[in-house]
Structure formats: structure tokens, C-alpha cells
Scaffold this active site. Structure first.
Site, PDB file in Angstrom:
ATOM      1  N   ASP A  47       5.404 -19.201 -32.598  1.00  0.00           N
ATOM      2  CA  ASP A  47       4.832 -19.504 -31.300  1.00  0.00           C
ATOM      3  C   ASP A  47       5.912 -20.279 -30.534  1.00  0.00           C
ATOM      4  O   ASP A  47       6.881 -20.770 -31.115  1.00  0.00           O
ATOM      5  CB  ASP A  47       3.532 -20.310 -31.441  1.00  0.00           C
ATOM      6  CG  ASP A  47       2.717 -20.250 -30.155  1.00  0.00           C
ATOM      7  OD1 ASP A  47       3.245 -19.813 -29.113  1.00  0.00           O
ATOM      8  OD2 ASP A  47       1.535 -20.651 -30.184  1.00  0.00           O
TER       9      ASP A  47
HETATM   10  C1  BGC Z   1       0.947 -19.965 -26.803  1.00  0.00           C
HETATM   11  C2  BGC Z   1       1.003 -18.525 -27.226  1.00  0.00           C
HETATM   12  C3  BGC Z   1       1.724 -17.717 -26.186  1.00  0.00           C
HETATM   13  C4  BGC Z   1       3.100 -18.303 -25.958  1.00  0.00           C
HETATM   14  C5  BGC Z   1       3.908 -17.547 -24.924  1.00  0.00           C
HETATM   15  C6  BGC Z   1       2.299 -20.516 -26.386  1.00  0.00           C
HETATM   16  O1  BGC Z   1       2.151 -21.735 -25.730  1.00  0.00           O
HETATM   17  O2  BGC Z   1       0.396 -20.748 -27.831  1.00  0.00           O
HETATM   18  O3  BGC Z   1      -0.291 -18.031 -27.430  1.00  0.00           O
HETATM   19  O4  BGC Z   1       1.784 -16.374 -26.553  1.00  0.00           O
HETATM   20  O5  BGC Z   1       2.958 -19.636 -25.521  1.00  0.00           O
HETATM   21  O6  BGC Z   1       3.435 -17.769 -23.644  1.00  0.00           O
END
Ligand code: BGC
Length: 728
Positions: free
Chosen positions: A276
């Protein structure tokens, strides 16, 4: 001579991975496992505190920020043009693609369709419907030049206060996993990838970047990993996204057991794993654990990995393995295969899909016969969410849609008229507040305060109609959890007062809930004639709500979570966020007793049980029997309205260990639309290709205990209609 040499250079699209990787320098390999951080569309608020992207390690010192190829996408990969490796594009998210709707110097727009959010999709209990949504989203991903969609999110809804529950599916792993698998199949049918996230147990937003979750292996296997197991084995996602949190002391992205022993060796997953965004802090541990790609990538990570290769701390074969997994995934990507996208999705067709599917997952919680409403009636429409209806939540799961249909507009379009005095007052209140509120963008969606409605206003409205619709709403989003406080999980005094006053003034009161996750509804039934849980139903919200209220379609959604009578009845209520006396640690002491597993075992009655949902018609179950590895039964529509019924099969297993729930969902099926008097025979397999739902986790792994299994055909976890016994 030059031509001959050029044609000998391996190219990703046509050469073997060994050849391509063999031609890469160490620097190229390291950069391939680290994303090229792109500038966020709109910078997140830089308030001090937890969960702020700008606070993440490495993000401040990043110098390699690029604009990205598809503005508003979440990240790009690294390109090695001489080997035919383009920078592939990763973008959110679960309820529709999130990219910037406008580009500098470009006149046209790049809107995407906002589909209903996860809780509503799961409430449909219909993988076919979910696959259809996935296919429509996948089409937009493909046509807008994105290669991998960062969705679906399928963390278990362990507690109703989790800020991202709206993105997730259910408190039950079978419903979560089967919904996610269908979503993945739908998106990937369009030739683009998905990222099943957040693996695993990302069940809260509080301290999400460091929280240590203490969970037994049995609860992990049976609950928190089970949905992923189904999604991975059945959906075959191109990628999996590891979560921010620690599980039993180790960050998910640095957890070899989780990413290699369970995911790959155990489930046979052969795709790629990414972190993530800015997850965890030890790039070498991440590489070794089997986390192939670090997103969105920082110069710090590149330096660390280069040094580790040089010192031998990161063996070359680990780096090569991870690079290969990334490239293997990329081989399937449209961009690698020369696809020239045209930014031309059919937004109108997808809006129709969004509206149709919203109807499948709205849940009717209460109805004394008031619904459906006859079209043409006049409505006293109360509550700001009726005029400023929310289609989705905030954070990375936000969608830049072209419009949203609010409930007032939906009702008008369906032939209802509104009490004008009230509508004008609400619209003015909303316009006045919005004029001074910050503008909506993905990370923050400001909402308007509830308007005070005087007795005189209500009396005037009641002189025009005897029907009121009261809309109650809640927004939530990524980066924070909800609170067990009035205005969030609880109704405010003002909301209670509005309901009581409406009850007094009008003969009929219908409550519509525009929320992403449960709130406490105790007492609302006594103040109303009907309650419709409309969730966050996407950009066609108002039309879809009106379709159900008017009876254009009978509701057929059923709850994917339990709605408790009081918050303290929820097993994780005393262990959510941070466990008492602990720092950054939460203990999942309820173990397997999550949601209905607890309520059915303890005998505590929920307000509305898991699996519950009313219809405008009624159904009878008959002929429930087992046939080999399946069960079958006949469902008959015994009412006067066409409708669909979700049949749930619960199993009582002979327990191999202490603390097992009384019953667990082991299969389900939804009928087609049955006309009054019509019957359908459902044949429901007990075994899935991915898992055996009769198995239980033991210290020796999965075991199906020999003995008698009691199976219930049920209309909810508390409404068992027929039971049989089978032996295993
Ligand atoms: C989130 C993810 C997301 C990623 C990209 C993170 O803050 O937890 O779910 O896909 O950002 O935007």
C-alpha cells in the site's frame, strides 16, 4: 549491422522473462521494484497527525516526482524503453476509477462512473451483478489508459466504526470473498488488472501505519484471510496489495509467512504483490518477504536496495524473482502490448448499470405496508442528505463523477412532487453552507449541517401531504475511523427530534438511510412506517432510491453485516482501535466471534440480523434436501409483487476446538425475479472450487471433522426456515 543488433535486444512483449531480466542492470532492476512516485492530483491536507499521506516516511524527501501519464492515477511503474518496458499505470479504486476529471489546457473532461460502494454490492448477494459492475469499471480503466485498478477492498467489517467499511463488503468472509472474486473477474474480463487489497486484516484506520494486531491463527485463517483466499483462488487477480498494519508483530508487507507461505505456497498465487502507498519502512525485508513492488516508490527505497545488493544483504536471486513477477504481470498489460487508448468510455451506458445495480443492494429494514409509495404523491422531504445525497465515501475510494442524482431530483423524476416550502428552505440552507465550505475533492468531502425545521414549517407541510420522507446520512472515508458519538454512530438529539416531530405531524413517515456503514437505529422503527437502508449507492443515487420507494423494483438486498441494538453488544466494541492499556496494539480477543457468529452463539438479539432484508413480496421455501455435494430447495413467491430472494445456508459444524460459533454461512444463492406465484428450484453447491466451507482450522491445518452437520436454509442468520442433517 545496427538493425540486426537492435532486433537481438529482448523486448518484454515477445521475449522470455529470463532474457529480459538477464539484460537489465542492477540499477534497472532496483528501479523496477520501486514505483516512480507521481504528483498527487490535489495535495492532501498537511495537518499534523496520523494517517496523513504527506507524513509518510520518504514522501517529503522525494525528488523524483513525475506528473504521471494518466493525471490523477495513484502511481506509475518504472520504464526501461530499450527492453520494451513501459511505465504502467495504477489507479484507484473500488467504486469506480479515480483519475482527474480535468487536465490543464484540455477542454474535454475525463469523468468516471461512480458505482455503488462495497457494502451495497455485498448486500446484493449476487456475484453476477457484481461481475457486471466490475466489467463496467474495467472498461473505463482500459479506455482511460490505466493498466491496474487498485481494487477491490475486502477487509472484514469487524466493527461498524471502521472508516473504510463502505469500501469493504461484509463481516463474513464467504460473502466478502465471493463478492471480491466476482468483482475481479469482471474487471479483468476487460484485459486490465486488479489489486485485491488490503492483505490482510486492515480493519481500522486508526494508526493504520503502525498498529500491531494480535490475532490467533485460527481467526486469521477462518476470517481475515479466508475472503482473500477465495478472491485469490477464484478471481486470479493480477496483483495483491499488502496492508499497512502489523499482524502479530510484523508489518504485512514484511511478513514472509503472510506473503509467501500462505499466499503463494499455500494458495498457489503466482501474481505480483505491491505495498500500500508508502507502507512500512524496511525495503529489504519487504523484498525478501515476497512483496515485489514498493508503491508509490521513494528515492530512499532505491538507495537502500542498491546498497543492500552491493553488501549482499539483498541476494540477487530475490531481486530477480521479484522483478520477474512484476514483468510477468506487465506482459498482460494493455500498455505493454501497444494498446492506444482513446479516453472514450460510454458513461451513459455505465450510469444505467450503476442505477440498475444500486437497486439490487438496497436493504428494506422495516415496512408496515407503507412502501411502495404510489407515484404522483406529494412528499414532505426532510433531512439535508435528501437534497445533498452522497454517492460514495472519501479517500482513495472517491470517484470523480460527472454528476450525482440527489433524492429530491430522483423523486421528482419518478413523478412525485415535493412540498415546495421545505424543498426551498433545504436547498437554500445547503447552498449557503456550501458557499463557505471547502470544495469537495477526494480526500475530504465536506457535508452540510442538519437544518432546523420549525414546528410551523412542519405544520405547513403537513397541511399539504400526509407523507414525510426523512433522510439520515453519514459520510466516512479513508484516513480516520468513525466515532461512537452522536452525529456519527449515534443519532443526534436534533435528528431524534426531527423524527419525533415528523411522526407527530404526518400520517406516514419513511426513513431513508444514506450511509456507508451501520449506525445505531434503536427506536427509529417506532418513529417510522418504513426504513430503507440505501447505503452509498453511486451517482444515480436519487433515481435508484426512487425506484425502490415507488415500487418500480422490489428491494432484494440483505444485510452483509449485523445491525446491533447497542454498540456495546458488538464483540469488538471493547477492543477496537487500541486495546486498553496498550500502545499501538489491538487484540482481537473476540477471536471467531465476529458479527453474527457472536450474536447467534451468545443469543444476544441484534436489531437487524446479518442476512436480513424485507421485500414487497413474500417467499416460501420447500423441499430442502441434500444431493451429494449440493443442497437444493424450491423458493416460491407467495405475495403479489415480483421479486428476488436471497437464500442463505448456515452450517453447524461438529467442533474440533473450543470457542466455535453456533453457525456459519457456508453457501448462498439468489433467485431470479420471480413473478407472483412463480417458483424456482435452487441447487446450491456446498463446496467451492477454492475452499471447503465445512472445514475448520486446527493446529494441523484445515480439517473437515467427521460427524453430523446440521444445515439450515435461512432468510437471515436468525430466520431459519428449514433444516437437514448430513454426515461427513
Ligand atoms: C490506500 C489504498 C490506495 C492507495 C493509492 C492508500 O492510501 O490505502 O487503498 O489504493 O492509497 O491511492
Amino acid at each position: 549491422m545496427l538493425v540486426v543488433l537492435a532486433s537481438c535486444t529482448p523486448k518484454l512483449s515477445r521475449s522470455s522473462l529470463d532474457k529480459v531480466v538477464g539484460s537489465m542492470s542492477v540499477d534497472e532492476k532496483v528501479r523496477t521494484v520501486v514505483g516512480t512516485y507521481i504528483k498527487p492530483a490535489t495535495p492532501p491536507p498537511v495537518a499534523p497527525g496520523v494517517n496523513n499521506r504527506a507524513d509518510y516516511p520518504g514522501s517529503g524527501e522525494n525528488t523524483a516526482v513525475s506528473e504521471g501519464q494518466v493525471p490523477g492515477a495513484a502511481g506509475d511503474g518504472y520504464a526501461v524503453p530499450r527492453l520494451g518496458i513501459p511505465a504502467i499505470v495504477y489507479a484507484d479504486g473500488p467504486a469506480g476509477l479515480r483519475i482527474d476529471p480535468r487536465r490543464e489546457g484540455v477542454e474535454r473532461t475525463f469523468f468516471c462512473t461512480a458505482f455503488p460502494t462495497g457494502s451495497l454490492l455485498a448486500s446484493a448477494w449476487d456475484p453476477e451483478v457484481v461481475e457486471e459492475v466490475g466489467a463496467a469499471i474495467g472498461d473505463e480503466v482500459h479506455r482511460y489508459g490505466v493498466d491496474v485498478l487498485l481494487a477491490p477492498g475486502l477487509n472484514l467489517q469487524r466493527n461498524p466504526l471502521t472508516g473504510r467499511n463502505f469500501e469493504y463488503y461484509s463481516e463474513d468472509p464467504l460473502l466478502s470473498g465471493s463478492t471480491a472474486a466476482a468483482y475481479v473477474k469482471g474487471v479483468q474480463s476487460q484485459g486490465v488488472g486488479t489489486s485485491v487489497k488490503h492483505y490482510a486484516a486492515n480493519n481500522q484506520e486508526l494508526y493504520r501505519n503502525g498498529i500491531n494486531e494480535i490475532i490467533s491463527e485460527r481467526a486469521l485463517r477462518e476470517l481475515y484471510l479466508r475472503g482473500f483466499e477465495i478472491a485469490v483462488k477464484e478471481g486470479k487477480p493480477w496483483t495483491v496489495m499488502s496492508s499497512y498494519n502489523k499482524i502479530n508483530g510484523t508489518y504485512a508487507s514484511e511478513n514472509h509467512w503472510l506473503l509467501t507461505e500462505v499466499l503463494r505456497d499455500g494458495w498457489g498465487y503466482d501474481g505480483m504483490v505491491m505495498t500500500d502507498w508508502f507502507g512500512a519502512d524496511d525495503p529489504v525485508a519487504q523484498m525478501k518477504a515476497g512483496n515485489d513492488l514498493l508503491m508509490p516508490g521513494t528515492p530512499y527505497q532505491i538507495d537502500e536496495l542498491l546498497q543492500a545488493v552491493e553488501s549482499g544483504a539483498l541476494p540477487m536471486d530475490v531481486l530477480d524473482r521479484n522483478v520477474k513477477r512484476i514483468l510477468a504481470m506487465m506482459k498482460k498489460a494493455p500498455r505493454v502490448n501497444g494498446y492506444a487508448y482513446k479516453d472514450d468510455p460510454d458513461l451513459e451506458a455505465h450510469a444505467a448499470v450503476s442505477r440498475r445495480i444500486a437497486l439490487e443492494g438496497m436493504v428494506l429494514l422495516h415496512n408496515n405496508g407503507t412502501l411502495p409509495l404510489q407515484a404522483g404523491r406529494k412528499v414532505a422531504l426532510l433531512g439535508t442528505y435528501a437534497y445533498d445525497t452522497q454517492p460514495g465515501g472519501s479517500g482513495s475510494g472517491y470517484v470523480n463523477r460527472a454528476y450525482k442524482v440527489t433524492l429530491d431530483k430522483g423523486l421528482e423524476a419518478a413523478g412525485f412532487s415535493l412540498v415546495e416550502g421545505l424543498a426551498e428552505a433545504y436547498r437554500k440552507h445547503i447552498a449557503d453552507e456550501k458557499a463557505v465550505l471547502p470544495e469537495e475533492y477526494f480526500w475530504v468531502v465536506p457535508t452540510v449541517s442538519e437544518m432546523n425545521v420549525s414546528d410551523a414549517m412542519l405544520r405547513a407541510a403537513a397541511a399539504e401531504t400526509d407523507l414525510a420522507i426523512v433522510t439520515l446520512g453519514r459520510m466516512s472515508g479513508e484516513g480516520g475511523d468513525r466515532t461512537a458519538a452522536p452525529g456519527d454512530y449515534f443519532l443526534t438529539a436534533q435528528e431524534k427530534q426531527l423524527l419525533a416531530a415528523a411522526r407527530k405531524a404526518f400520517k406516514q413517515v419513511v426513513v431513508v438511510l444514506n450511509v456507508g456503514a451501520p449506525l445505531e437505529l434503536t427506536g427509529v422503527e417506532a418513529q417510522s412506517d418504513a426504513i430503507l437502508l440505501a447505503w452509498l449507492p453511486g451517482q444515480e443515487a436519487g433515481h435508484a432510491m426512487a425506484d425502490i420507494l415507488s415500487g418500480a423494483v422490489s428491494p432484494s438486498g440483505k444485510l452483509p453485516v449485523t445491525l446491533a441494538s447497542k454498540y456495546s453488544d458488538i464483540p469488538s466494541s471493547c477492543n477496537f482501535g487500541v486495546s486498553e492499556g496498550e500502545l499501538n496494539t489491538v487484540r482481537y480477543e473476540e477471536d471467531l466471534m465476529v458479527g453474527y457468529r457472536w450474536f447467534t452463539t451468545s443469543g444476544v438479539k441484534p436489531l437487524y440480523p446479518f442476512g436480513f432484508g424485507l421485500s414487497y413480496t413474500s417467499f416460501e421455501y420447500s423441499g430442502f434436501q441434500a444431493t451429494g455435494d449440493s443442497v437444493e430447495l424450491t423458493v416460491t413467491n407467495t405475495g403479489n409483487f415480483a421479486g428476488r430472494e436471497v437464500v442463505q445456508i448456515y452450517v453447524e459444524k461438529p467442533a474440533l476446538s473450543e470457542g466455535r460459533p453456533t453457525r456459519e454461512l457456508c453457501a448462498y444463492s439468489k433467485t431470479t425475479t420471480l413473478a407472483p406465484g412463480e417458483s424456482q428450484k435452487l441447487v446450491i453447491p456446498l463446496k467451492r472450487s477454492s475452499i471447503d466451507p465445512l472445514a475448520q482450522w486446527t493446529s494441523d491445518g484445515w480439517k473437515v471433522a467427521p460427524g453430523v452437520y446440521r444445515l439450515h436454509a435461512a432468510a437471515s442468520s436468525e430466520d431459519l426456515r428449514a433444516s437437514i442433517e448430513i454426515e461427513r
